[in-house]
Scaffold this motif. Structure first.
Motif, mmCIF file in Angstrom:
data_model
loop_
_atom_site.group_PDB
_atom_site.id
_atom_site.type_symbol
_atom_site.label_atom_id
_atom_site.label_comp_id
_atom_site.label_asym_id
_atom_site.label_seq_id
_atom_site.Cartn_x
_atom_site.Cartn_y
_atom_site.Cartn_z
ATOM 1 N N THR A 59 -7.190 28.147 7.370
ATOM 2 C CA THR A 59 -7.195 27.096 8.388
ATOM 3 C C THR A 59 -7.544 25.769 7.735
ATOM 4 N N PRO A 60 -6.661 24.765 7.778
ATOM 5 C CA PRO A 60 -6.997 23.462 7.176
ATOM 6 C C PRO A 60 -8.173 22.808 7.888
ATOM 7 N N VAL A 61 -9.119 22.317 7.118
ATOM 8 C CA VAL A 61 -10.301 21.664 7.688
ATOM 9 C C VAL A 61 -10.412 20.207 7.251
ATOM 10 N N GLU A 62 -9.692 19.809 6.211
ATOM 11 C CA GLU A 62 -9.747 18.419 5.761
ATOM 12 C C GLU A 62 -8.488 18.100 4.966
ATOM 13 N N VAL A 63 -7.997 16.890 5.133
ATOM 14 C CA VAL A 63 -6.804 16.423 4.431
ATOM 15 C C VAL A 63 -7.130 15.091 3.777
ATOM 16 N N LYS A 64 -6.779 14.954 2.503
ATOM 17 C CA LYS A 64 -6.972 13.703 1.783
ATOM 18 C C LYS A 64 -5.649 13.276 1.146
ATOM 19 N N VAL A 65 -5.374 11.995 1.213
ATOM 20 C CA VAL A 65 -4.204 11.412 0.559
ATOM 21 C C VAL A 65 -4.693 10.398 -0.458
ATOM 22 N N LYS A 66 -4.361 10.642 -1.712
ATOM 23 C CA LYS A 66 -4.818 9.785 -2.794
ATOM 24 C C LYS A 66 -3.630 9.028 -3.376
ATOM 25 N N ALA A 67 -3.801 7.733 -3.559
ATOM 26 C CA ALA A 67 -2.752 6.891 -4.134
ATOM 27 C C ALA A 67 -2.929 6.812 -5.646
ATOM 28 N N ILE A 68 -1.860 7.069 -6.379
ATOM 29 C CA ILE A 68 -1.848 6.958 -7.831
ATOM 30 C C ILE A 68 -1.252 5.610 -8.195
ATOM 31 N N VAL A 69 -2.076 4.752 -8.805
ATOM 32 C CA VAL A 69 -1.672 3.382 -9.112
ATOM 33 C C VAL A 69 -1.364 3.264 -10.585
ATOM 34 N N ARG A 70 -0.212 2.742 -10.917
ATOM 35 C CA ARG A 70 0.189 2.460 -12.284
ATOM 36 C C ARG A 70 0.658 1.011 -12.375
ATOM 37 N N ARG A 71 -0.011 0.258 -13.237
ATOM 38 C CA ARG A 71 0.359 -1.151 -13.452
ATOM 39 C C ARG A 71 0.353 -1.928 -12.139
ATOM 40 N N ARG A 72 -0.717 -1.741 -11.370
ATOM 41 C CA ARG A 72 -0.954 -2.467 -10.126
ATOM 42 C C ARG A 72 0.067 -2.151 -9.041
ATOM 43 N N LYS A 73 0.770 -1.033 -9.161
ATOM 44 C CA LYS A 73 1.710 -0.603 -8.136
ATOM 45 C C LYS A 73 1.441 0.856 -7.801
ATOM 46 N N VAL A 74 1.626 1.195 -6.521
ATOM 47 C CA VAL A 74 1.435 2.572 -6.095
ATOM 48 C C VAL A 74 2.624 3.395 -6.561
ATOM 49 N N GLU A 75 2.356 4.322 -7.464
ATOM 50 C CA GLU A 75 3.434 5.135 -8.026
ATOM 51 C C GLU A 75 3.786 6.304 -7.116
#
Length: 331
Positions: A59-75
């Motif tokens: 059963t999902p209890v938590e969801v996280k979305v992480k942004a990967i930034v390369r050279r000041r841009k979201v990759e």
């Protein structure tokens, strides 16, 4: 989207009430008046298969979305989902036992079948020491710059990028080590994995009970994180993990059970003054931890099993994992 107006997005977390579980994935809720974000996921994304073939749905209890930034841009964006699988069945405690002795530069493993292993952790220790050295250099430079200046902000950003890269490398090596240990236990049919309870180790090192170099190594190693990683990986393989105190395990001979701290010689070599038994010091500690599990005591109790040829494992930079090497290469 529409959460962080900043240029560099950070991790966004949805608690249990903030998302919906759908047959084909997840629906991430947003603020009032905005439609949820639909995240399609493959079939079986919430199911794990145990070694005995049994499938468990979480059963999902938590969801996280992480942004990967390369050279000041979201990759790209990475999705992390935390599941609750309830009580996972493990093997009965009556079975083979493996005991582990964590050390900064060496990890020892002893089993009730008499198979000892030595994992050389100098590469991991070197990465931790290098990270601390880089951090000290950045802090020395930052201390000479004015608070709020442009150069200080740029140096702070550079510090974050460099330390994040080094942390990822260290975490990968820790996961590779604990995965190798869990896989060894699974292949050899281990039922119980015994780890040392190191509560208060850093406190004793800070009171002067250890030497300067030994105290530094103790403070640098993440013993609790390694234990928790090995614990959940063992659980997924149906192996029970328990923690036992390490009292007298490093100062007692495994073969005869005599407590004599002076028997620990140069470079981690143990040679008992009474019976002449010779063994690598960390393996002697792992053997005593195994003895504590099997005989409920350490001092005055002879070794329950005899050890065979020691297997050595070392970090392979080419394949980024621990591999079995000869005793000469592992020295």
């Amino acid at each position: 989207p529409d959460f962080k107006p900043k240029k560099h997005l950070r991790t966004v977390t949805w608690k249990k009430q903030g998302f919906d579980v759908r047959p084909d994935g997840l629906g991430l809720k947003r603020s009032r008046g905005k439609d949820p974000v639909s995240v399609p996921l493959p079939a079986g994304w919430n199911v794990i298969v145990l070694p005995d073939g049994q499938s468990i749905t979480g059963t999902p209890v938590e969801v996280k979305v992480k942004a990967i930034v390369r050279r000041r841009k979201v990759e790209n964006l990475i999705l992390h989902v935390t599941f609750d699988f309830g009580v996972v069945p493990v093997r009965p405690e009556a079975g083979p036992v493996a005991a582990y002795d964590y050390n900064a530069a060496m990890l020892a493993r002893a089993t009730s079948a008499g198979v000892p292993d030595l994992f050389v952790g100098r590469e991991l220790l070197a990465q931790i020491q290098y990270r601390n050295k880089v951090l000290a250099e950045f802090q020395a430079k930052l201390s000479r710059l004015r608070e709020g200046s442009r150069r200080r902000r740029r140096l702070q950003a550079a510090k974050g990028r460099v330390l994040e890269k080094l942390d990822r490398r260290i975490r990968h090596m820790e996961h590779a080590l604990t995965k190798a240990l869990a896989e060894l236990d699974r292949k050899e049919g281990i039922a119980v994995s015994v780890l040392g309870d190191l509560t208060g180790l850093r406190r004793s090192a800070g009171t002067g009970m250890k030497g300067k170099k030994a105290s530094q190594k103790i403070h640098q190693m993440a013993y609790d994180r390694l234990g928790s990683q090995q614990g959940y990986k063992n659980l997924r393989r149906g192996i029970r993990t328990i923690f036992l105190p390490e009292k007298y395990t490093s100062s007692t001979g495994y073969a005869c059970g005599r407590r004599d701290p002076s028997s620990r010689r140069h470079r981690g070599h143990w040679k008992c003054r009474r019976c002449g038994f010779s063994l690598q010091a960390d393996l002697n500690g792992a053997g005593n931890l195994l003895k504590f599990r099997l005989a409920k005591n350490v001092v005055g109790v002879p070794g329950p099993v005899s050890f065979h040829t020691i297997r050595h494992w070392r970090w392979d930079r080419r394949h980024n994992r621990f591999v079995h090497v000869s005793s000469r290469a592992g020295a």
